[in-house]
Design a protein around this motif. Structure first.
Motif, mmCIF file in Angstrom:
data_model
loop_
_atom_site.group_PDB
_atom_site.id
_atom_site.type_symbol
_atom_site.label_atom_id
_atom_site.label_comp_id
_atom_site.label_asym_id
_atom_site.label_seq_id
_atom_site.Cartn_x
_atom_site.Cartn_y
_atom_site.Cartn_z
ATOM 1 N N THR A 160 0.833 -1.209 0.000
ATOM 2 C CA THR A 160 0.000 0.000 0.000
ATOM 3 C C THR A 160 0.868 1.260 0.000
ATOM 4 O O THR A 160 0.526 2.267 0.594
ATOM 5 C CB THR A 160 -0.938 -0.001 1.222
ATOM 6 O OG1 THR A 160 -0.171 -0.237 2.415
ATOM 7 C CG2 THR A 160 -1.974 -1.109 1.119
ATOM 8 N N SER A 161 1.995 1.185 -0.705
ATOM 9 C CA SER A 161 2.952 2.302 -0.645
ATOM 10 C C SER A 161 2.446 3.572 -1.317
ATOM 11 O O SER A 161 3.050 4.634 -1.160
ATOM 12 C CB SER A 161 4.299 1.896 -1.258
ATOM 13 O OG SER A 161 4.167 1.610 -2.633
ATOM 14 N N CYS A 162 1.326 3.508 -2.027
ATOM 15 C CA CYS A 162 0.780 4.727 -2.646
ATOM 16 C C CYS A 162 0.036 5.598 -1.648
ATOM 17 O O CYS A 162 -0.204 6.784 -1.911
ATOM 18 C CB CYS A 162 -0.152 4.358 -3.799
ATOM 19 S SG CYS A 162 -1.682 3.569 -3.268
ATOM 20 N N VAL A 163 -0.324 5.049 -0.491
ATOM 21 C CA VAL A 163 -1.313 5.706 0.374
ATOM 22 C C VAL A 163 -0.854 7.069 0.885
ATOM 23 O O VAL A 163 -1.627 8.032 0.881
ATOM 24 C CB VAL A 163 -1.676 4.780 1.554
ATOM 25 C CG1 VAL A 163 -2.406 5.528 2.649
ATOM 26 C CG2 VAL A 163 -2.533 3.628 1.063
ATOM 27 N N LEU A 164 0.380 7.183 1.327
ATOM 28 C CA LEU A 164 0.829 8.441 1.933
ATOM 29 C C LEU A 164 1.560 9.355 0.950
ATOM 30 O O LEU A 164 2.040 10.412 1.331
ATOM 31 C CB LEU A 164 1.727 8.159 3.139
ATOM 32 C CG LEU A 164 1.045 7.433 4.304
ATOM 33 C CD1 LEU A 164 1.996 7.293 5.477
ATOM 34 C CD2 LEU A 164 -0.220 8.164 4.734
ATOM 35 N N ARG A 165 1.655 8.949 -0.292
ATOM 36 C CA ARG A 165 2.377 9.765 -1.269
ATOM 37 C C ARG A 165 1.421 10.706 -1.988
ATOM 38 O O ARG A 165 0.310 10.332 -2.331
ATOM 39 C CB ARG A 165 3.096 8.864 -2.268
ATOM 40 C CG ARG A 165 4.101 7.952 -1.572
ATOM 41 C CD ARG A 165 4.875 7.124 -2.571
ATOM 42 N NE ARG A 165 5.684 6.126 -1.867
ATOM 43 C CZ ARG A 165 6.400 5.190 -2.477
ATOM 44 N NH1 ARG A 165 6.414 5.129 -3.801
ATOM 45 N NH2 ARG A 165 7.110 4.329 -1.773
ATOM 46 N N LYS A 166 1.900 11.899 -2.190
ATOM 47 C CA LYS A 166 1.048 12.915 -2.815
ATOM 48 C C LYS A 166 1.235 12.979 -4.333
ATOM 49 O O LYS A 166 0.495 13.668 -5.018
ATOM 50 C CB LYS A 166 1.373 14.299 -2.224
ATOM 51 C CG LYS A 166 1.343 14.339 -0.702
ATOM 52 C CD LYS A 166 -0.047 14.593 -0.170
ATOM 53 C CE LYS A 166 -0.030 14.888 1.308
ATOM 54 N NZ LYS A 166 -0.599 13.783 2.090
ATOM 55 N N ASP A 167 2.273 12.316 -4.854
ATOM 56 C CA ASP A 167 2.625 12.489 -6.271
ATOM 57 C C ASP A 167 2.059 11.392 -7.168
ATOM 58 O O ASP A 167 2.396 11.317 -8.344
ATOM 59 C CB ASP A 167 4.141 12.543 -6.421
ATOM 60 C CG ASP A 167 4.819 11.267 -5.959
ATOM 61 O OD1 ASP A 167 4.107 10.358 -5.495
ATOM 62 O OD2 ASP A 167 6.063 11.184 -6.060
ATOM 63 N N GLY A 168 1.208 10.553 -6.617
ATOM 64 C CA GLY A 168 0.598 9.511 -7.441
ATOM 65 C C GLY A 168 1.451 8.273 -7.618
ATOM 66 O O GLY A 168 1.041 7.327 -8.297
ATOM 67 N N SER A 169 2.649 8.265 -7.024
ATOM 68 C CA SER A 169 3.497 7.086 -7.151
ATOM 69 C C SER A 169 3.163 6.074 -6.066
ATOM 70 O O SER A 169 2.362 6.343 -5.167
ATOM 71 C CB SER A 169 4.974 7.478 -7.064
ATOM 72 O OG SER A 169 5.286 7.903 -5.743
ATOM 73 N N GLY A 170 3.796 4.947 -6.134
ATOM 74 C CA GLY A 170 3.596 3.918 -5.112
ATOM 75 C C GLY A 170 2.695 2.796 -5.590
ATOM 76 O O GLY A 170 1.975 2.923 -6.583
ATOM 77 N N ASN A 171 2.735 1.720 -4.835
ATOM 78 C CA ASN A 171 2.024 0.507 -5.244
ATOM 79 C C ASN A 171 0.654 0.381 -4.595
ATOM 80 O O ASN A 171 0.422 0.859 -3.486
ATOM 81 C CB ASN A 171 2.863 -0.726 -4.879
ATOM 82 C CG ASN A 171 4.159 -0.786 -5.675
ATOM 83 O OD1 ASN A 171 4.168 -0.475 -6.875
ATOM 84 N ND2 ASN A 171 5.245 -1.168 -5.020
ATOM 85 N N HIS A 172 -0.224 -0.273 -5.310
ATOM 86 C CA HIS A 172 -1.575 -0.603 -4.805
ATOM 87 C C HIS A 172 -1.928 -1.974 -5.362
ATOM 88 O O HIS A 172 -2.874 -2.146 -6.113
ATOM 89 C CB HIS A 172 -2.604 0.458 -5.211
ATOM 90 C CG HIS A 172 -2.458 0.979 -6.610
ATOM 91 N ND1 HIS A 172 -3.159 0.448 -7.665
ATOM 92 C CD2 HIS A 172 -1.670 1.946 -7.123
ATOM 93 C CE1 HIS A 172 -2.808 1.092 -8.775
ATOM 94 N NE2 HIS A 172 -1.904 1.996 -8.486
#
Ligand code: MG
Length: 309
Positions: free
Chosen positions: A196-208
């Motif tokens: 769930t690495s996208c959850v706290l990122r503001k730039d739209g990156s990360g995994n879901h």
């Protein structure tokens, strides 16, 4: 996925995962953010975490009355039962995995790796050999409403395997960005891990997405592959049923995947889904922890049991 027909997916009944006519019902509401549900068969209650409320709640689905089990609980999150039936739960605030016995005694099981503190254990499962597997993302040390602000000490976010008899904590998986939900296939040959690495990122990156690993008898994990990508929200908590299907949380539904990763159906839920568990007298009721509430729906299956080995 709030509209099954629009998504082109079969309804849950048509997909065969709930009986014809089964309907989602709200069992109880009144939490701040719900996570970590487990069914306690001896008392016929669902116990779960209200993380920002810093309390542990219970409900008997027969009466739907909100019961406060404990307050000031150091921000518990996911939980499961050990082989003896004790509750094993993740604590953001203690940065630990802890055990709560039936008489209410709480003790720390493990809170350090190689002399360094854990981040904030999030979800936990127990294998048939008694090993305790848990995820350790940063959410309880970077958000004041979900724990205590603090520094990461070992420089990663791992999935750990704890051999309690040997007192040995092993980093089983180190290549998931922010591991969260965990579940084994029925024979424990596959471990599913949500990222769930996208959850706290503001730039739209990360995994879901949900990744899968092959698990060897010694607990080593290999052959990482992406099992499913969640398009709306994230897969926070997940469970596997007796047929090996993966039941996943998402923004507005419980998603049910075949063992080969095919999305079979979506069960719409009116609040954001955090986690779920199988329970009830027959083990075939799915209890869903979603934002402020616990929902329930009858299914045609049960949770994957622990195989003898
Ligand atoms: Mg979680």
């Amino acid at each position: 996925m709030s509209n099954n027909s629009a998504s082109g997916l079969p309804t849950a009944a048509a997909a065969g995962v709930v009986p014809a006519g089964a309907e989602l019902r709200r069992v109880v509401t009144g939490a701040t953010w719900s996570e970590g549900p487990v069914w306690l068969p001896d008392r016929s209650v669902v116990r779960w975490s209200d993380i920002p409320g810093n309390r542990i709640l219970e409900v008997n689905p027969a009466d739907g009355v909100l019961q406060v089990h404990r307050t000031d609980v150091e921000f518990t999150n996911g939980r499961t039962l050990d082989l003896a039936g004790n509750v094993i739960q993740a604590s953001h605030g203690r940065r630990a995995i802890e055990r709560e016995t039936a008489d209410g005694e709480v003790s720390i099981v493990v809170d350090q790796w190689d002399g360094r503190r854990l981040n904030s254990p999030n979800d936990v499962i127990v294998a048939s050999d008694g090993a305790i597997w848990f995820s350790d993302p940063p959410y309880g040390i970077v958000q004041a409403h979900e724990g205590h602000l603090g520094d990461p000490e070992y420089g990663g976010c791992h999935v750990f395997r704890y051999d309690e008899r040997a007192g040995k904590l092993t980093a089983a998986i180190t290549d998931v960005e922010e591991p969260n939900g965990l579940a084994f296939s029925p024979d424990e040959s596959i471990l599913y891990v949500t990222d769930t690495s996208c959850v706290l990122r503001k730039d739209g990156s990360g995994n879901h997405h949900i990744v899968a690993y092959d698990v060897a008898a010694d607990g080593s994990c290999s052959n990482r592959r992406v099992f499913a990508v969640i398009d709306k929200g994230v897969a926070d908590g997940i469970r596997v049923d007796a047929e090996g299907r993966v039941w996943s949380s998402s923004e507005d539904a419980v998603l049910v995947y075949a063992p080969d990763g095919e999305l079979l159906t979506a069960i719409p839920v009116p609040e954001r889904v955090g986690n779920m568990c199988f329970g009830g007298a027959a083990g075939s009721t799915l209890f869903i922890a979603a934002h402020t509430s616990i929902y329930a729906i009858e299914t045609t299956t049960t949770g994957a049991g622990r195989p003898a080995r």
